[in-house]
Scaffold this active site. Structure first.
Site, mmCIF file in Angstrom:
data_model
loop_
_atom_site.group_PDB
_atom_site.id
_atom_site.type_symbol
_atom_site.label_atom_id
_atom_site.label_comp_id
_atom_site.label_asym_id
_atom_site.label_seq_id
_atom_site.Cartn_x
_atom_site.Cartn_y
_atom_site.Cartn_z
ATOM 1 N N SER A 146 39.113 40.211 51.420
ATOM 2 C CA SER A 146 39.434 40.653 50.065
ATOM 3 C C SER A 146 40.444 39.704 49.412
ATOM 4 O O SER A 146 40.143 38.533 49.229
ATOM 5 C CB SER A 146 39.919 42.102 50.098
ATOM 6 O OG SER A 146 39.919 42.679 48.823
ATOM 7 N N ASP A 222 29.843 47.952 49.141
ATOM 8 C CA ASP A 222 31.262 47.766 48.805
ATOM 9 C C ASP A 222 31.525 48.308 47.411
ATOM 10 O O ASP A 222 30.873 47.907 46.440
ATOM 11 C CB ASP A 222 31.596 46.273 48.864
ATOM 12 C CG ASP A 222 33.082 45.983 48.806
ATOM 13 O OD1 ASP A 222 33.780 46.607 47.990
ATOM 14 O OD2 ASP A 222 33.529 45.109 49.568
ATOM 15 N N HIS A 255 33.911 48.200 52.107
ATOM 16 C CA HIS A 255 35.027 47.243 52.038
ATOM 17 C C HIS A 255 36.017 47.414 53.193
ATOM 18 O O HIS A 255 37.044 46.750 53.220
ATOM 19 C CB HIS A 255 35.766 47.458 50.705
ATOM 20 C CG HIS A 255 36.621 46.305 50.261
ATOM 21 N ND1 HIS A 255 36.097 45.113 49.821
ATOM 22 C CD2 HIS A 255 37.968 46.170 50.178
ATOM 23 C CE1 HIS A 255 37.080 44.292 49.470
ATOM 24 N NE2 HIS A 255 38.231 44.909 49.695
#
Length: 277
Positions: A146, A222, A255
């Site tokens: 991320s 995600d 995620h």
């Protein structure tokens, strides 16, 4: 450097160290996994892992499941905290700015500039410490998730010759064009989008003179995929620049660290191939 944790793991040692950083002017913590070869004194390559928003050095070492694969391939894993912390360090009530959200750059704007110098920390200060205290070779790879995926991509692209391989899970590939990056960049770097692009992987790819093995994994389920991550922008930029990219879109994965743990073995192997020899 003071060791504050030490755990046996897959024949090696999972340690946590702390030290006073000259880059950030604060105490910083680092997770260091030493595979059995390193515990025995053999010099090993190093993979640096950069975590995402809200994370500390603990998230990857407790949730990522990487130690088993690092032990098999003889890689030292180094996972620093995501930002400076502590009394007197600027912060924001939101999760995506301030402590826990350093974005792996050197801030130029008040009140952030005095401590938020994560680019200097990750690229220069941290490797020097690791090379001083642990049995390492000069072969380095970098990876992250991320915000940390953004950091891995941009630091590898901004500092040719420092790393031999790069990978990322769910990276913010175009931070200058998405809300997470725009908010952080405006605060840390000011209002000029031209400056932002110097910390944006999609823009950096276009002028990169180095070609590292690049692997990116992205979960198809995600929740941040459409608005914040946009991996298709990285694929398009790599195609235009002739930069080889392996981009895996994983249906059903989100995620979380469940996603990372599912494919971290492939990433460790990717780096091990590039760092061997």
């Amino acid at each position: 450097m003071l060791r504050i944790e030490n755990h046996a793991s897959f024949g090696g040692r999972q340690e946590v160290w702390k030290h006073t950083s000259t880059s950030t002017g604060t105490e910083m913590k680092i997770g260091v996994y030493l595979p059995p070869a390193a515990v025995a004194g053999q010099k090993c390559p190093v993979l640096y892992w950069l975590s995402g928003l809200t994370c500390t050095e603990q998230n990857f070492i407790t949730k990522g499941g990487a130690q088993q694969y690092a032990a098999e391939h003889g890689l030292i894993l180094v996972a620093p905290d995501t930002s400076p912390r502590g009394e007197g360090v600027a912060n924001d009530p939101a999760y995506d700015l301030g402590q826990g959200a350093g974005f792996y750059l050197n801030a130029t704007q008040a009140p952030w500039a005095s401590h938020f110098r994560m680019e200097d920390y990750v690229v220069d200060e941290l490797p020097k410490l690791i090379e001083q205290h642990f049995p390492v070779t000069d072969a380095r790879g970098i990876s992250g998730h991320s915000m940390g995926g953004h950091g891995a991509l941009t630091l590898a692209l901004r500092h040719p010759g420092r790393y031999r391989s790069v990978s990322a899970f769910s990276p913010i590939v175009a931070p200058a064009s998405v809300p997470w990056g725009q908010k952080a960049f405006a605060a840390y770097l000011g209002d000029d989008p031209v400056v932002w692009r110097e910390h944006d992987a999609v823009h950096l790819i276009a002028k990169s003179q180095e070609r590292l093995p690049m692997l990116v994994d992205q979960g198809g389920a995600d929740e941040f995929l459409a608005d914040q991550l946009k991996p298709e922008l990285l694929r398009t930029a790599c195609e235009k620049a002739g930069y080889s990219l392996t981009l895996n879109l994983r249906p059903g994965y989100d995620h979380s660290y469940y996603f990372i743990a599912s494919f971290i073995g492939e990433h460790i192997a990717h780096h091990a191939r590039a760092l061997a020899g």
